[in-house]
Write a protein that holds these residues in place. Structure first.
Motif, PDB file in Angstrom:
ATOM      1  N   ASP A 155       0.829  -1.206   0.000  1.00 19.48           N
ATOM      2  CA  ASP A 155       0.000   0.000   0.000  1.00 19.48           C
ATOM      3  C   ASP A 155       0.867   1.260   0.000  1.00 19.48           C
ATOM      4  O   ASP A 155       0.533   2.252  -0.664  1.00 19.48           O
ATOM      5  N   LEU A 156       1.979   1.227   0.717  1.00 14.28           N
ATOM      6  CA  LEU A 156       2.874   2.396   0.744  1.00 14.28           C
ATOM      7  C   LEU A 156       3.483   2.652  -0.627  1.00 14.28           C
ATOM      8  O   LEU A 156       3.548   3.787  -1.091  1.00 14.28           O
ATOM      9  N   ARG A 157       3.920   1.573  -1.286  1.00 17.99           N
ATOM     10  CA  ARG A 157       4.488   1.732  -2.641  1.00 17.99           C
ATOM     11  C   ARG A 157       3.422   2.248  -3.608  1.00 17.99           C
ATOM     12  O   ARG A 157       3.684   3.132  -4.419  1.00 17.99           O
TER      13      ARG A 157
ATOM     14  N   ILE B  16       1.026   6.895  -6.649  1.00 13.88           N
ATOM     15  CA  ILE B  16      -0.144   7.751  -6.893  1.00 13.88           C
ATOM     16  C   ILE B  16       0.204   9.211  -6.616  1.00 13.88           C
ATOM     17  O   ILE B  16      -0.112  10.100  -7.418  1.00 13.88           O
ATOM     18  N   VAL B  17       0.859   9.454  -5.478  1.00 15.29           N
ATOM     19  CA  VAL B  17       1.236  10.834  -5.129  1.00 15.29           C
ATOM     20  C   VAL B  17       2.202  11.387  -6.167  1.00 15.29           C
ATOM     21  O   VAL B  17       2.063  12.532  -6.614  1.00 15.29           O
ATOM     22  N   GLU B  18       3.160  10.573  -6.582  1.00 14.12           N
ATOM     23  CA  GLU B  18       4.131  11.007  -7.589  1.00 14.12           C
ATOM     24  C   GLU B  18       3.424  11.395  -8.892  1.00 14.12           C
ATOM     25  O   GLU B  18       3.696  12.444  -9.476  1.00 14.12           O
ATOM     26  N   ALA B  19       2.503  10.557  -9.338  1.00 11.30           N
ATOM     27  CA  ALA B  19       1.775  10.845 -10.576  1.00 11.30           C
ATOM     28  C   ALA B  19       0.916  12.107 -10.426  1.00 11.30           C
ATOM     29  O   ALA B  19       0.839  12.930 -11.343  1.00 11.30           O
ATOM     30  N   TYR B  20       0.288  12.264  -9.279  1.00  8.08           N
ATOM     31  CA  TYR B  20      -0.550  13.443  -9.037  1.00  8.08           C
ATOM     32  C   TYR B  20       0.293  14.714  -9.080  1.00  8.08           C
ATOM     33  O   TYR B  20      -0.082  15.712  -9.708  1.00  8.08           O
ATOM     34  N   LEU B  21       1.460  14.663  -8.436  1.00 13.10           N
ATOM     35  CA  LEU B  21       2.316  15.849  -8.384  1.00 13.10           C
ATOM     36  C   LEU B  21       2.915  16.180  -9.752  1.00 13.10           C
ATOM     37  O   LEU B  21       3.207  17.340 -10.043  1.00 13.10           O
ATOM     38  N   ARG B  22       3.089  15.174 -10.582  1.00 19.85           N
ATOM     39  CA  ARG B  22       3.643  15.402 -11.911  1.00 19.85           C
ATOM     40  C   ARG B  22       2.705  16.280 -12.753  1.00 19.85           C
ATOM     41  O   ARG B  22       3.147  17.075 -13.572  1.00 19.85           O
ATOM     42  N   TYR B  23       1.396  16.142 -12.556  1.00 21.96           N
ATOM     43  CA  TYR B  23       0.431  16.841 -13.406  1.00 21.96           C
ATOM     44  C   TYR B  23      -0.375  17.918 -12.689  1.00 21.96           C
ATOM     45  O   TYR B  23      -1.224  18.550 -13.297  1.00 21.96           O
TER      46      TYR B  23
ATOM     47  N   SER C 215       3.087  23.502   1.459  1.00 22.98           N
ATOM     48  CA  SER C 215       2.219  23.409   2.642  1.00 22.98           C
ATOM     49  C   SER C 215       1.026  22.463   2.403  1.00 22.98           C
ATOM     50  O   SER C 215       0.495  21.902   3.350  1.00 22.98           O
ATOM     51  N   GLU C 216       0.618  22.274   1.151  1.00 27.78           N
ATOM     52  CA  GLU C 216      -0.517  21.377   0.844  1.00 27.78           C
ATOM     53  C   GLU C 216      -0.084  19.920   0.669  1.00 27.78           C
ATOM     54  O   GLU C 216      -0.915  19.015   0.718  1.00 27.78           O
ATOM     55  N   LEU C 217       1.209  19.678   0.466  1.00 32.74           N
ATOM     56  CA  LEU C 217       1.714  18.333   0.185  1.00 32.74           C
ATOM     57  C   LEU C 217       1.374  17.310   1.275  1.00 32.74           C
ATOM     58  O   LEU C 217       0.885  16.220   0.960  1.00 32.74           O
ATOM     59  N   PRO C 218       1.573  17.620   2.567  1.00 29.68           N
ATOM     60  CA  PRO C 218       1.220  16.631   3.586  1.00 29.68           C
ATOM     61  C   PRO C 218      -0.259  16.227   3.538  1.00 29.68           C
ATOM     62  O   PRO C 218      -0.596  15.061   3.759  1.00 29.68           O
ATOM     63  N   ARG C 219      -1.125  17.171   3.226  1.00 28.21           N
ATOM     64  CA  ARG C 219      -2.565  16.872   3.159  1.00 28.21           C
ATOM     65  C   ARG C 219      -2.854  15.930   1.986  1.00 28.21           C
ATOM     66  O   ARG C 219      -3.646  14.994   2.103  1.00 28.21           O
ATOM     67  N   VAL C 220      -2.191  16.115   0.837  1.00 23.82           N
ATOM     68  CA  VAL C 220      -2.371  15.235  -0.329  1.00 23.82           C
ATOM     69  C   VAL C 220      -1.924  13.822   0.030  1.00 23.82           C
ATOM     70  O   VAL C 220      -2.626  12.841  -0.230  1.00 23.82           O
ATOM     71  N   VAL C 221      -0.761  13.699   0.658  1.00 28.53           N
ATOM     72  CA  VAL C 221      -0.245  12.387   1.046  1.00 28.53           C
ATOM     73  C   VAL C 221      -1.199  11.729   2.038  1.00 28.53           C
ATOM     74  O   VAL C 221      -1.513  10.541   1.922  1.00 28.53           O
ATOM     75  N   GLU C 222      -1.684  12.489   3.020  1.00 27.56           N
ATOM     76  CA  GLU C 222      -2.604  11.943   4.027  1.00 27.56           C
ATOM     77  C   GLU C 222      -3.889  11.420   3.387  1.00 27.56           C
ATOM     78  O   GLU C 222      -4.350  10.327   3.724  1.00 27.56           O
ATOM     79  N   ILE C 223      -4.437  12.166   2.459  1.00 25.98           N
ATOM     80  CA  ILE C 223      -5.674  11.747   1.792  1.00 25.98           C
ATOM     81  C   ILE C 223      -5.450  10.455   1.003  1.00 25.98           C
ATOM     82  O   ILE C 223      -6.244   9.512   1.085  1.00 25.98           O
TER      83      ILE C 223
END
Length: 149
Positions: free
Chosen positions: A10-12, A17-24, A30-38
């Motif tokens: 699940d971590l991988r 998913i986070v990497e792909a989201y951040l790419r686009y 400051s919003e990054l921790p919230r994206v990872v948490e979600i």
């Protein structure tokens, strides 16, 4: 694994998913921790909600290996060559069969009786081949070529 916490897979998956989201998508630091948490909380809830597949129940008891035959967990038939039986009648490889029934890689696919017969035949063949290749000289020492050859 503790409840509510994602496992290694699940971590991988979450990291990809986070990497792909951040790419686009533009996300501030400051919003990054919230994206990872979600992402991770969603994956964790999906992982906990996914029911584990029940393994099938054997059609025979677990006392299935005797000298005369091995019981097939798929149909209950006793056979000497389980590997051939599961291939021909159930379209399974030995690895698939062992995985399906949770068996060790050491689980036999041949009866002990047939295994002993095969072992005796192989040992006899090896000894015959060795006796043809090795010969004794007049002193009783082993030589690799026949005298006078």
């Amino acid at each position: 694994m503790r409840e509510g916490r994602p496992g290694d897979d699940d971590l991988r998956r979450g990291a990809r998913i986070v990497e792909a989201y951040l790419r686009y998508n533009h996300v501030s630091i400051s919003e990054l921790p919230r994206v990872v948490e979600i992402v991770y909380s969603t994956i964790a809830s999906l992982s906990l909600a996914t029911p584990k597949a029940k393994s099938p129940r054997p059609s025979v008891s677990l006392k299935d290996v005797t000298r005369e035959g091995i019981a097939c967990f798929e149909c209950g038939r006793r056979v000497q060559l389980l590997k051939r039986h599961i291939r021909d009648h159930h379209n399974l490889t030995a690895e698939e069969y062992r995985r399906r029934w949770g068996l060790s890689v050491l689980y036999p696919m041949v009866t002990p009786q047939l295994s002993a017969v095969r072992s005796a035949v192989a040992k006899k063949a090896i000894l015959e081949r060795l006796s043809d290749d090795l010969h004794l000289n007049s002193e009783g020492d082993i030589v690799t070529e026949k005298a006078g050859a």
